[in-house]
Design a protein around this motif. Structure first.
Motif, PDB file in Angstrom:
ATOM      1  N   ALA A  59      -9.815   3.333   8.228  1.00  0.00           N
ATOM      2  CA  ALA A  59     -10.451   4.230   7.262  1.00  0.00           C
ATOM      3  C   ALA A  59     -11.360   3.452   6.317  1.00  0.00           C
ATOM      4  N   GLU A  60     -10.959   2.218   5.998  1.00  0.00           N
ATOM      5  CA  GLU A  60     -11.752   1.461   5.039  1.00  0.00           C
ATOM      6  C   GLU A  60     -12.891   0.707   5.703  1.00  0.00           C
ATOM      7  N   PHE A 118      -0.202  -0.861   2.231  1.00  0.00           N
ATOM      8  CA  PHE A 118      -0.457   0.570   2.223  1.00  0.00           C
ATOM      9  C   PHE A 118      -1.919   0.749   1.811  1.00  0.00           C
ATOM     10  N   SER A 119      -2.767   1.032   2.780  1.00  0.00           N
ATOM     11  CA  SER A 119      -4.200   1.077   2.505  1.00  0.00           C
ATOM     12  C   SER A 119      -4.701   2.510   2.563  1.00  0.00           C
ATOM     13  N   ARG A 120      -5.998   2.660   2.477  1.00  0.00           N
ATOM     14  CA  ARG A 120      -6.566   4.003   2.543  1.00  0.00           C
ATOM     15  C   ARG A 120      -6.300   4.634   3.912  1.00  0.00           C
ATOM     16  N   ALA A 128      -2.865   5.959   3.718  1.00  0.00           N
ATOM     17  CA  ALA A 128      -2.796   7.135   2.851  1.00  0.00           C
ATOM     18  C   ALA A 128      -3.013   8.425   3.632  1.00  0.00           C
ATOM     19  N   VAL A 129      -3.822   8.387   4.663  1.00  0.00           N
ATOM     20  CA  VAL A 129      -4.072   9.618   5.411  1.00  0.00           C
ATOM     21  C   VAL A 129      -3.314   9.664   6.734  1.00  0.00           C
TER      22      VAL A 129
END
Ligand SMILES: Nc1nc2c(c(=O)[nH]1)N[C@H]1C(S)=C(S)[C@@H](COP(=O)(O)OP(=O)(O)OC[C@H]3O[C@@H](n4cnc5c(=O)[nH]c(N)nc54)[C@H](O)[C@@H]3O)O[C@H]1N2
Ligand SMILES: Nc1nc2c(c(=O)[nH]1)N[C@H]1C(S)=C(S)[C@@H](COP(=O)(O)OP(=O)(O)OC[C@H]3O[C@@H](n4cnc5c(=O)[nH]c(N)nc54)[C@H](O)[C@@H]3O)O[C@H]1N2
Ligand code: SF4
Ligand code: SF4
Ligand code: SF4
Ligand code: SF4
Ligand code: SF4
Ligand SMILES: [Mo]
Lengths: 820, 321, 280
Positions: free
Chosen positions: A6-7, A33-35, A38-39
């Motif tokens: 995502a990043e 725990f990255s972006r 998160a999704v």
């Protein structure tokens, strides 16, 4: 896993997001725990460097719970092949495979080969590196097999034994992953694979930048083969590539050990002294690589034109032969030792982006001259006056030239993206001032060098003098100010290939010949420019009734979108399922058909038996989809091609706070560690460096930051260098959010701000917590925003197969306060 | 994943970190200064007009000085208002449309209309006392005084009354929470205006009777201001903290409340039955206090509003009513 | 003469209204890439606002403002769950809400703030005189005035234009165009509302019990400022995103405020009349 999609690939990530909306389960396995986490539907923490234990755990789960796709595995993989009886597995040898030579820290892989006739034919193709695309020596009658998979030396049984100890409990011990989460992953993955469903695995440098990166990807390969997820829509292993055309740069390539199209680079130490020998050694009798001579001779014809004749081995001797490891990391080490005199750096920033950047900068001071060709003044270009070492310009002997380059909109050309898709783009504006495209620099440099050497009879200059070098367009485009700009399309036409006599573009690589009648710059790209005005990479047509979109750009090879897609049909050629219909055998028409171009001989019927004589894919049966492999099968066990073992095995990173829980052997036995004074590596469990340090990217900045830190809009979004730490570690060290901290490794120390966040979780290990320090590596000493360089902390090291540094898992210490 | 019951993070009332919900007003000191002067001008004009129409001959003569005060106080108003604009060169865009829904527009029109009327009325008075002679004097004598007084009173009350409503017609908790800010500024404007009339009357040696009556008018306004201020503070509750207990508490309690209302009420009371010079001195002192207090009130409420704009919890409270 | 005045004052006949356009920002799809924030700055050539870390998660620009018209929030939430940790990272791309009853527009004394033919709220830069009234009027803290002596469009009020210039050319607003995951959906407000209701149903069915729409006609938040033309799907209470539960429209209480003010004025006049009239 091993990717923060995502990043770092936000535009591509729209597809996983779409899939999620359509019911797919998104799992993210990452130390942070990255972006992406998160999704994701499921976030699974994993200690850096422990991916093989995790994947091995999944493999073990699939095998012990009988979740493997039996028909697929039996027919399409080498599960039934028998391995030589002198093969010793790492399980039985403290983590080392048979053939290890501690003196040279390398393997002789002879014992890893298949049993059967091949065992006697002691040909060794493995000495060639080829990114795993070449096969083993051809078996005269194929390997010995046991279709019941019961034979103790069958690949299947070896695999089972190898991963038997990779239990959920072991995964927890090694990876610090809670067993409940691990089992959830295993269940989702197995439930979502098989006849009706497929699962994909995406990875990027979270996997590759480890001292056993290639083996992690291999482990994923094994898992996907067992689950029947290769060659099928919605399956596969997606390598999310980095820079815009980094895929192109491996294809064409910019790598020292490959020629265009993954042909191995001739090497003196392999005895490639004649073209004939080179081709005999490199071409694999079974499988598509048997065509290597056609590609090689066509390549030489493209390079040397009329000067390449069968009498002079088509100019083969003009290619310099490799004498050793000339990778970026090794070359930097040599440069630091004063063994490199000149350096042209195009679009790279080693003084900041490369491992042990302090050493990299010192290496630059050892040069006589350096040319940096870039959009900006990089840390590399400015090392002589701006480096943190504070050198005085007068003391630097290196003469530095900084040449301005054109940015992508200021030139035409192709990008090859993550899915091997070539897309051509036009030029929108002239570059400003003296800035010129990279092609311009290379072309005119070549032209001037040819002029300078004109008339030389020195043998080593003949290659340069005989190079075909005619890329200027017939008429310069009147629209542009720069009149001597070479034509990218002309280059691409040569890349595609043509017949020498008529100078006609070839339609595809099937037409290439080994007799010098065809020329082709990059065989895998052949078909991208099949006619004078037919640049397939320009295509932008939608095909509404085919979601494969075959008329958008051009995907190599031959516009195939999924490799080995014959595996999307069962051995009899019928789609495994109606849902997952992709490529199948049309018995009436007598050919393979479907949504994609079949990656298989179109007319070869499913029932075709393998020929016992001859060469090439005729040695494969009509149900052997993996055409590049010698045996036409997907390799659960790799009898050759890898320098660090036939089966992925868990080792600890070169620097680790813990001991290897699975084997006596602590770390990769064949990774290169550059043992030198200025590259100290801390021993396992070193109390002076108790924490794991990992490096990565954030969306807002780009790699070494050159392309983003000069941009105010991006810089304001991530303005300062920081370290992400957990509240637990912060409390232990008395550090508050935004405090300055100093991070140190045996190589160097840097200062940055602390970002205290619950997104970083300590890893429970043996009743204690292992802390992790997360560092983005985007800052430097030039640009609108500046900051410390994470790479100052990283060690020089090399993964043995692809020479990449380990920068995802090392150890460090931190303290509150600034460097001073 | 179910979202239920994640503990609140960030600052304040569990909002987004400590970021304010509304934006900090960009206005600077010119605004409270203008509100103060405008209110005073209005108060002076209204007081003068009231005396003119209901008072004795003495009252009329003495209070007519209020027209001068009004005119004088109005002089800096427009420049202050203009100076505070981001684009002063475009002040006239205020008069591009007539939009009473916008207190700012209403105020601009009011100021624009009142200023010439106040000047005309002052000129007419000057002409009547012989201060203004010649053609200008002749012209000034033509001013319909009754009409000017009526229009001036209406506009004046509007001018004194709109400023508080303007501040209140925002989402700044301290300004918007209570409904009484308009009334408060009105009272304070009228108090300071009548005080200004008292001051000039005392200074010009007005008869004791007139001075007493002016003091009564002024005290009534002050008393009203006190009452309404109490109501304002009660209605605002916690929201008023930046005013009552923050950095501004001294200027507010001592300046706006003490000097602005309590002290003048007390002093006027002390002056009660006195006459002559002592009366004049005490009246002047009280009036000066009222005027200064009125400035303090405007300034503290204005500044406290800025502080209040950053009060996340107050914003949430305001918006959940 | 009126025509002359209108010409002098730049008063034009408003264009005929078209279908209302707006945004449905679905925060459940946001990946926090900030492409929208950058695309907005680039299209509108807005300057960067400074280079300092806030320490508030990955948000280093903090709030919307005169030169930040899209802003992405990052909300970190965590709670213990057995031996593990359950955690969320909410991301939300905030923007001017283009309120049906816009406080900023009602406050504007010059008519610089107008409602466009697309039903959006727009600051006419050539009209705004920087009075600053719209700034504290907006209940969402959106619009702001640039510094008087700054380099960028000094002294006037700015906020999202809903890419009025692009709409005129039938183009999608820059932020929505750049959003890779369709978290920002641009379109006809009515249609977006239908889509939003459906989407909420889906999420609730999946167990997102705290998911809610913010800015729909039926919501409490529309009580005063009316439905928002840029509305949101949130995964937690509005306050967590710094959104007021019931954004206030100053007009609603204005009469009452004037009433008190007038009462004081009239009271004073009466007292004055009595004092002066009742002289002994
Ligand atoms: N915005 C942006 N996009 C980019 C780039 C950029 O700089 N900025 N760079 C481009 C380039 S050149 C590349 S190569 C790609 C790289 O793309 P990614 O591979 O996604 O990049 P990274 O952030 O370096 O690392 C990915 C993740 O690996 C995790 N990780 C670290 N150690 C381990 C481990 O041992 N195991 C596992 N499973 N994960 C681990 C990190 O926590 C991180 O989240 O991105 C490309 N895209
Ligand atoms: N610690 C740590 N280190 C890492 C990584 C990590 O994850 N952790 N990741 C590694 C990875 S995957 C990568 S790819 C590298 C990247 O490392 P580098 O490639 O050294 O870094 P970049 O900043 O991407 O440098 C690219 C340069 O190319 C220039 N450029 C852009 N376009 C053009 C062009 O058209 N022509 C020319 N001539 N120049 C151009 C840019 O201005 C920039 O200076 O970093 C590696 N280093
Ligand atoms: S920067 Fe370019 S390549 Fe990377 S995600 Fe964005 S659009 Fe794709
Ligand atoms: S959100 Fe604020 S700035 Fe936007 S229209 Fe509504 S009131 Fe105006
Ligand atoms: S600052 Fe400009 S837009 Fe805002 S209210 Fe004043 S004139 Fe209108
Ligand atoms: S609509 Fe246009 S102006 Fe508004 S936030 Fe999006 S890009 Fe910016
Ligand atoms: S572009 Fe879309 S996904 Fe990215 S931050 Fe903005 S709203 Fe979120
Ligand atoms: Mo990369």
């Amino acid at each position: 896993m091993g990717s923060n999609m995502a990043e770092n690939h936000p535009v591509g990530f729209r597809w996983p997001m779409k899939a999620k909306e359509r019911g797919a389960t998104l799992i993210h396995v990452d130390p942070r725990f990255s972006r992406t986490s998160a999704v994701a539907d499921l976030y699974v923490p994993i200690r850096p460097g422990s991916d093989i234990a995790f994947l091995g755990g999944l493999i073990n789960y699939v095998l012990t719970h009988d979740k493997w796709f039996k028909e697929y595995v039996l027919a399409y993989t080498n599960a039934s092949a028998l391995v030589r009886d002198d093969y010793v597995d790492a399980e039985d040898n403290g983590g080392l495979f048979s053939g290890y030579d501690p003196k040279s820290s390398s393997y002789d892989n002879a014992s890893w080969a298949y049993a059967g006739p091949a065992q006697e034919a002691k040909e060794d193709a493995s000495a060639h590196s080829g990114h795993g695309m070449e096969g083993t020596s051809p078996a005269k009658h194929g390997p010995a097999r046991d279709e019941t998979l019961q034979h103790p030396r069958s690949v299947f049984q070896i695999l089972k034994r190898h991963y038997a100890r990779y239990t959920p409990e072991m995964v927890e011990r090694v990876c610090s992953t809670p067993p409940s989460l691990f089992l959830q992953v295993a269940e989702v993955l197995t439930r979502n694979s098989g006849r009706e469903r497929t699962s994909a695995i995406c990875y990027a440098v979270g996997w590759t930048q480890q001292s056993y990166g290639a083996q992690i990807i291999r482990a994923a390969g094994i898992l996907q083969l067992l689950l029947g997820n290769i060659g099928r829509p919605g399956g596969g292993i997606m390598a999310l590539r980095g820079h815009a055309s980094i895929q192109g740069s491996t294809d064409v390539p910019t790598l020292f050990d490959l020629l265009p199209g993954y042909l191995p680079h001739p090497a003196a130490f392999k005895g490639d002294d004649t073209l004939e020998r080179y081709m005999r050694e490199s071409a694999v009798r079974g499988g598509y690589w048997s065509n290597l001579p056609k590609f090689m001779v066509s390549l030489l014809k493209a390079w040397y034109g009329d000067a390449a004749t069968s009498e002079n081995e088509f100019g083969y001797q003009w290619i310099p032969k490799l004498t050793g490891d000339h990778s970026h990391v090794s070359t930097s080490a040599a440069m630091a030792d004063g063994k490199v005199k000149g350096f042209v750096v195009f679009g790279q920033n080693p003084a900041n982006g490369s491992p042990h950047s302090g050493l990299q900068r010192r290496a630059l001071t050892q040069l006589d001259w350096m040319v940096a060709i870039d959009l900006y003044e990089t840390e590399t270009a400015a090392f002589w006056y701006a480096a943190p070492e504070g050198w005085k310009p007068a003391d630097i002997k290196t003469e530095v030239f900084l040449l301005p380059t054109a940015g992508p909109p200021e030139k035409e050309g192709t990008f090859t993206n993550t899915q091997r898709l070539l897309q051509f783009h036009d030029k929108a504006v002239d570059p400003p001032g003296d800035a010129r495209s990279d092609l311009w620099y290379v072309y005119h440099l070549g032209r001037r060098l040819k002029d300078l050497y004109r008339g030389s009879t020195n043998p080593r200059d003949q290659g340069l003098l005989n190079l075909t070098w005619d890329y200027l367009p017939e008429r310069p485009d009147p629209e542009w100010r720069i009149k001597d700009e070479p034509s990218d399309e002309r280059v691409l036409m040569e890349v595609n290939g043509y017949t020498v006599a008529e100078r006609k573009q070839v339609p595809d690589f099937e037409q290439l010949k080994a007799d010098g009648s065809t020329a082709c710059g990059v065989w895998i790209y052949s078909g991208v420019f099949p006619g004078p005005a037919k640049n397939m990479a320009r295509r932008r047509s939608r095909t509404p009734d085919n979601d494969v979109e075959p008329e958008w750009g051009f995907a190599w090879p031959g516009n195939r979108r999924i490799l080995y897609n014959r595996a999307s049909a069962d051995p009899a050629g019928r789609p495994w399922s109606e849902r997952k219909k992709y490529v199948w055998w049309d018995a009436a028409a007598g050919k393979w058909t479907g949504k994609d171009i079949p990656d298989f001989p179109v007319k070869k019927a499913p029932g075709t038996p393998a020929k016992q004589r001859g060469s090439g894919i005729d040695l494969h049966s009509g149900s052997d989809p993996f055409t590049l492999k010698a045996d036409g099968r997907g390799w659960l066990f790799a009898p050759s091609g890898l320098k660090d073992g036939p089966l992925p095995t868990h080792y600890e990173p070169l620097e680790s706070p813990v001991l290897n829980a699975l084997y006596e052997r602590q770390d990769s036995p064949v990774a290169k560690r550059f043992s030198r004074k200025d590259n100290a590596i801390s021993p396992p469990g070193d109390p002076r460096y108790p924490y794991i340090v990992t490096t990565y990217r954030v969306t807002e900045q780009y790699t070494s930051g050159v392309m983003s830190r000069w941009n105010g809009w991006l810089s304001e979004l991530m303005p300062e260098m920081f370290a992400e730490i957990s509240p637990e570690l912060a409390a232990e060290k008395g550090i508050a959010n935004l405090d300055w901290i100093t991070v140190s490794t045996p190589r160097n120390q840097i200062e940055c701000k602390a970002l205290v966040t619950r997104r970083i979780r300590p890893f429970p290990h043996n009743g204690k917590l292992i802390h992790e320090v997360g560092l983005p590596y985007h800052w430097g000493y030039k640009g609108l925003v500046k900051g410390a360089m994470a790479n100052d902390l990283i060690a020089l090291s090399e993964e043995p197969n692809v020479y990449i540094q380990e920068d995802k898992a090392l150890t460090c210490n931190i303290r509150k306060g600034r460097l001073r | 994943m179910d979202a239920a019951n994640f503990p609140r993070q960030g600052g304040g009332d569990g909002g987004y970190y400590n970021y304010p919900v509304v934006r900090r007003p960009v206005w600077t000191w010119e605004v409270p200064a203008y509100f103060w002067l405008g209110g005073m001008a209005a108060g002076a004009y209204v007081t003068a007009a009231l005396a003119q129409n209901f008072g004795s001959a003495d009252d009329r003569r003495v209070a007519a000085g209020g027209y001068y005060v009004a005119a004088a106080a109005l002089v800096p108003c427009a420049p202050l208002l203009i100076a505070d604009l981001g684009r002063p060169d475009r002040f006239y865009h205020m008069l591009r449309i007539f939009k009473p829904l916008s207190p700012m527009n209403l105020g601009a029109w009011t100021l624009t209309a009142l200023t010439p009327i106040a000047f005309a009325r002052a000129a007419s008075h000057a002409a009547s006392t012989g201060l203004l002679r010649g053609p200008l004097g002749t012209l000034a004598r033509l001013v319909p005084t009754r009409l000017a007084e009526l229009a001036g009173v209406v506009l004046g009350l509007t001018l004194a009354g709109y400023s508080g409503v303007l501040l209140a017609a925002t989402n700044i908790p301290l300004w918007a929470k209570s409904k009484l800010l308009g009334g408060l500024f009105m009272a304070s404007g009228l108090a300071s205006g009548s005080a200004a009339v008292t001051l000039q009357a005392a200074w010009r040696g007005a008869p004791d009777g007139s001075l007493h009556r002016l003091a009564m008018v002024e005290s009534a306004a002050s008393a009203g201001e006190m009452a309404i201020l109490t109501g304002y503070l009660l209605q605002s509750g916690k929201t008023a903290r930046p005013l009552t207990s923050g950095r501004l508490r001294a200027p507010f309690w001592l300046g706006a409340v003490g000097a602005g209302t309590l002290l003048p009420l007390l002093v006027h009371r002390m002056a009660g039955r006195r006459q002559g010079r002592p009366l004049r001195i005490l009246s002047s002192a009280a009036a000066l206090c009222t005027i200064a207090g009125s400035l303090a009130l405007r300034w503290t409420i204005f500044e406290a509003g800025k502080v209040s704009s950053e009060d996340q919890a107050a914003s949430f409270e305001l918006s959940s009513e | 003469m009126i025509d002359g005045y209108k010409r002098l004052m730049n008063i034009e006949k408003p264009p005929t209204p078209k279908t209302a356009k707006g945004f449905f920002t679905d925060t459940s799809l946001c990946i926090g890439c900030k492409a929208c924030e950058v695309a907005c700055k680039q299209w509108n050539q807005l300057p960067a606002d400074g280079f300092a870390m806030t320490g508030n998660s990955y948000d280093n620009t903090g709030t919307l403002g005169a030169t930040t018209w899209r802003h992405v929030q990052f909300i970190e939430q965590a709670k213990a769950n057995g031996q593990g940790q359950e955690q969320r990272w909410l991301m939300m791309s905030d923007v001017c809400k283009h309120c049906a009853n816009a406080a900023c527009l009602e406050a504007c004394p010059t008519g610089a703030l107008v409602r466009t033919e697309y039903g959006t709220v727009y600051v006419q830069q050539d009209i705004c005189n920087g009075c600053g009234f719209c700034v504290p009027a907006c209940p969402f803290g959106v619009i702001d005035r640039t510094p008087k002596h700054g380099h960028f469009e000094a002294g006037t009020a700015h906020k999202c234009t809903l890419c009025y210039d692009r709409l005129k050319d039938d183009m999608t607003p820059a932020c929505a165009k750049s959003c890779p995951t369709a978290s920002i959906q641009f379109g006809d407000v009515e249609e977006l509302r239908t889509r939003a209701r459906r989407r909420l149903g889906e999420l609730q069915a999946r167990g997102e019990s705290k998911a809610r729409l913010y800015g729909m006609p039926e919501g409490r938040e529309a009580e005063e400022v009316g439905p928002l033309h840029a509305f949101f799907l949130l995964l937690d209470e509005p306050e967590r995103y710094n959104l007021p539960a019931v954004p206030r429209l100053p007009r609603k209480t204005m009469a009452q405020r004037y009433g008190w003010s007038a009462a004081v004025g009239v009271g004073f006049a009466l007292v004055g009349a009595l004092v002066f009239g009742g002289r002994r």
